[in-house]
Design a protein around this motif. Structure first.
Motif, short mmCIF file in Angstrom:
data_model
loop_
_atom_site.label_atom_id
_atom_site.label_comp_id
_atom_site.label_asym_id
_atom_site.label_seq_id
_atom_site.Cartn_x
_atom_site.Cartn_y
_atom_site.Cartn_z
N SER A 32 -17.17 26.81 6.32
CA SER A 32 -17.06 25.64 5.44
C SER A 32 -16.04 25.88 4.34
O SER A 32 -15.24 24.98 4.01
N ARG A 33 -16.03 27.08 3.77
CA ARG A 33 -15.10 27.40 2.69
C ARG A 33 -13.66 27.38 3.20
O ARG A 33 -12.76 26.84 2.54
N VAL A 34 -13.44 27.95 4.39
CA VAL A 34 -12.09 28.01 4.95
C VAL A 34 -11.59 26.61 5.28
O VAL A 34 -10.45 26.24 4.97
N ILE A 35 -12.44 25.79 5.91
CA ILE A 35 -12.05 24.43 6.28
C ILE A 35 -11.76 23.61 5.03
O ILE A 35 -10.77 22.86 4.98
N SER A 36 -12.59 23.75 4.00
CA SER A 36 -12.37 23.01 2.76
C SER A 36 -11.03 23.37 2.14
O SER A 36 -10.30 22.50 1.64
N ARG A 37 -10.68 24.65 2.17
CA ARG A 37 -9.41 25.11 1.59
C ARG A 37 -8.22 24.48 2.32
O ARG A 37 -7.26 24.03 1.69
N LEU A 38 -8.28 24.43 3.64
CA LEU A 38 -7.16 23.92 4.42
C LEU A 38 -7.11 22.40 4.49
O LEU A 38 -6.05 21.83 4.76
N PRO A 40 -10.69 15.20 8.33
CA PRO A 40 -9.66 16.14 8.78
C PRO A 40 -10.22 17.43 9.38
O PRO A 40 -9.46 18.25 9.86
N ARG A 41 -11.56 17.60 9.37
CA ARG A 41 -12.13 18.88 9.78
C ARG A 41 -11.83 19.22 11.24
O ARG A 41 -11.69 20.39 11.59
N ALA A 42 -11.74 18.19 12.11
CA ALA A 42 -11.46 18.45 13.52
C ALA A 42 -10.09 19.10 13.69
O ALA A 42 -9.93 20.07 14.45
N GLY A 43 -9.08 18.57 12.98
CA GLY A 43 -7.75 19.15 13.08
C GLY A 43 -7.67 20.53 12.48
O GLY A 43 -7.01 21.42 13.04
N VAL A 44 -8.35 20.75 11.35
CA VAL A 44 -8.35 22.07 10.73
C VAL A 44 -9.03 23.08 11.64
O VAL A 44 -8.55 24.21 11.82
N THR A 45 -10.16 22.69 12.25
CA THR A 45 -10.88 23.59 13.14
C THR A 45 -10.04 23.94 14.36
O THR A 45 -10.01 25.10 14.80
N VAL A 53 -5.21 30.12 15.42
CA VAL A 53 -4.65 31.17 14.58
C VAL A 53 -5.64 32.29 14.29
O VAL A 53 -5.25 33.44 14.06
N SER A 54 -6.95 31.98 14.28
CA SER A 54 -7.98 32.99 13.96
C SER A 54 -9.15 32.91 14.93
O SER A 54 -10.28 32.60 14.55
N PRO A 55 -8.90 33.17 16.21
CA PRO A 55 -9.97 33.01 17.20
C PRO A 55 -11.14 33.97 17.01
O PRO A 55 -12.25 33.70 17.47
N ARG A 56 -10.92 35.09 16.32
CA ARG A 56 -11.98 36.08 16.13
C ARG A 56 -12.55 36.05 14.71
O ARG A 56 -13.17 36.99 14.26
N ARG A 57 -12.36 34.95 14.02
CA ARG A 57 -12.85 34.82 12.64
C ARG A 57 -14.37 34.74 12.60
O ARG A 57 -15.03 34.44 13.59
N SER A 58 -14.92 34.98 11.42
CA SER A 58 -16.36 34.80 11.20
C SER A 58 -16.72 33.33 11.36
O SER A 58 -16.02 32.45 10.82
N ARG A 59 -17.78 33.05 12.09
CA ARG A 59 -18.24 31.66 12.27
C ARG A 59 -19.47 31.36 11.41
O ARG A 59 -20.14 30.35 11.63
N HIS A 60 -19.75 32.22 10.44
CA HIS A 60 -20.87 31.96 9.55
C HIS A 60 -20.64 30.61 8.88
O HIS A 60 -19.55 30.34 8.37
N VAL A 101 -1.87 47.95 9.10
CA VAL A 101 -3.03 47.14 9.48
C VAL A 101 -4.01 47.10 8.32
O VAL A 101 -4.34 48.14 7.75
N ILE A 102 -4.48 45.91 7.98
CA ILE A 102 -5.53 45.75 6.98
C ILE A 102 -6.86 45.63 7.71
O ILE A 102 -7.08 44.68 8.47
N GLU A 103 -7.72 46.60 7.51
CA GLU A 103 -8.98 46.65 8.26
C GLU A 103 -9.93 45.51 7.88
O GLU A 103 -9.98 45.07 6.72
N GLY A 104 -10.70 45.07 8.88
CA GLY A 104 -11.77 44.10 8.65
C GLY A 104 -11.31 42.68 8.41
O GLY A 104 -12.08 41.86 7.91
N CYS A 105 -10.05 42.36 8.75
CA CYS A 105 -9.49 41.04 8.45
C CYS A 105 -8.96 40.35 9.70
O CYS A 105 -8.57 41.00 10.67
N ASP A 106 -8.93 39.02 9.65
CA ASP A 106 -8.20 38.25 10.64
C ASP A 106 -6.96 37.66 9.94
O ASP A 106 -6.45 38.25 9.00
N HIS A 107 -6.52 36.49 10.36
CA HIS A 107 -5.32 35.89 9.78
C HIS A 107 -5.47 35.60 8.28
O HIS A 107 -4.48 35.53 7.55
N ALA A 108 -6.70 35.46 7.81
CA ALA A 108 -6.96 35.10 6.41
C ALA A 108 -7.02 36.32 5.50
O ALA A 108 -7.75 36.31 4.51
#
Length: 288
Positions: free
Chosen positions: A182-188, A159-164, A170-177, A251-258
């Protein structure tokens, strides 16, 4: 706090919920999570900030957590979810409370507040669904993209392709570390079909939605948006704060959709301050 996990059955669904009660607290608060992720994973990190509440209700919405249908994973409509929540609230005798909703849960919170105008006093929206930009046609087009992007979630493969694909929208500027991603994809990806059906429910709901009327129907409302969320969302929420006396925006600083996962303490403090004696002066996009 006393914790009481439970189930509520309604039209084939068994809705899991947890109820946190503090005899020394004040007020009732319903917390609605986002698509595909259980309520406890979303709200537990900010429970310290919400501990002053007398009664906290955290359901697992359809397609997430421990909530299941007797026939297994299945498509559903927002209206079905709202009817089930209303039945649960009626059974619990909740006639005066506030509601907080994140993403998919934000859309549900808005619709629940419209359906129960005499019972819900305040609403807090954390990057709510269908509120990403001012242009409604662009919003509809993006929601159709979400539904198409998550088609791989319906297969029996990885399912990782669909989650990604969903995250890229929804979060184009998220951290790509790699560790964070991996943690975000696993959660979703925990219940990929449930996530897909929730996103489809939002897209379907959007087709017949009168968003301006829904916004006007709300009680006192605070919207929280991450500073890394694309500009069109900030423009919409600032516009609403300028146009409507009942709408506040921060605005919550330092955050994206998550943001509930990235800055739970800041989000929790914003919620309790808004619901407390001294509300946020947030109509001009206060940064927190």
């Amino acid at each position: 706090m006393r914790v009481a996990p439970n189930q509520h059955s309604f039209r084939g669904w068994s809705l899991a919920y947890r109820r946190f009660q503090n005899p020394d607290g004040a007020g009732r608060l319903l917390l609605l999570h986002g698509a595909g992720v259980a309520g406890d994973l979303t709200w537990t990190p900010m429970m310290g900030a919400l501990a002053s509440c007398a009664d906290l209700l955290i359901p697992d919405l359809y397609g997430a957590g421990d909530t299941v249908h007797e026939q297994g994973e299945r498509a559903f409509k927002i209206a079905e979810q709202l009817e089930h929540l209303s039945a649960l609230l009626e059974q619990l005798g909740w006639d005066d409370f506030d509601v907080v909703g994140y993403s998919f849960g934000g859309l549900c919170a808005m619709e629940l507040a419209r359906a129960l105008p005499t019972r819900i006093k305040n609403v807090v929206l954390i990057e709510p669904g269908l509120m990403e930009r001012a242009d409604w046609q662009e919003t509809l087009q993006r929601r159709r993209l979400y539904a198409r992007a998550t088609e791989p979630l319906k297969t029996t493969g990885d399912p990782r392709a669909g989650v990604t694909a969903f995250l890229d929208l929804v979060s184009p500027r998220r951290s790509r570390h790699p560790r964070v991603e991996s943690r975000v994809i696993s959660r979703l990806a925990h219940r990929p079909l449930g996530l897909a059906y929730a996103l489809e429910a939002i897209a379907q709901h959007a087709e017949a939605l009168d968003r301006p009327e829904l916004i006007r129907s709300l009680p006192r409302t605070l919207s929280l948006v991450g500073s890394k969320t694309p500009g069109p969302a900030h423009e919409l929420h600032q516009q609403l704060a300028n146009q409507h006396a009942h709408w506040h925006y921060a605005v919550i600083e330092g955050c994206d959709h998550a943001l509930p996962y990235q800055k739970p303490d800041a989000v929790g403090r914003a919620i309790t301050r808004f619901l407390g004696v001294a509300p946020l002066e947030s109509s001009h996009g206060q940064h927190l």
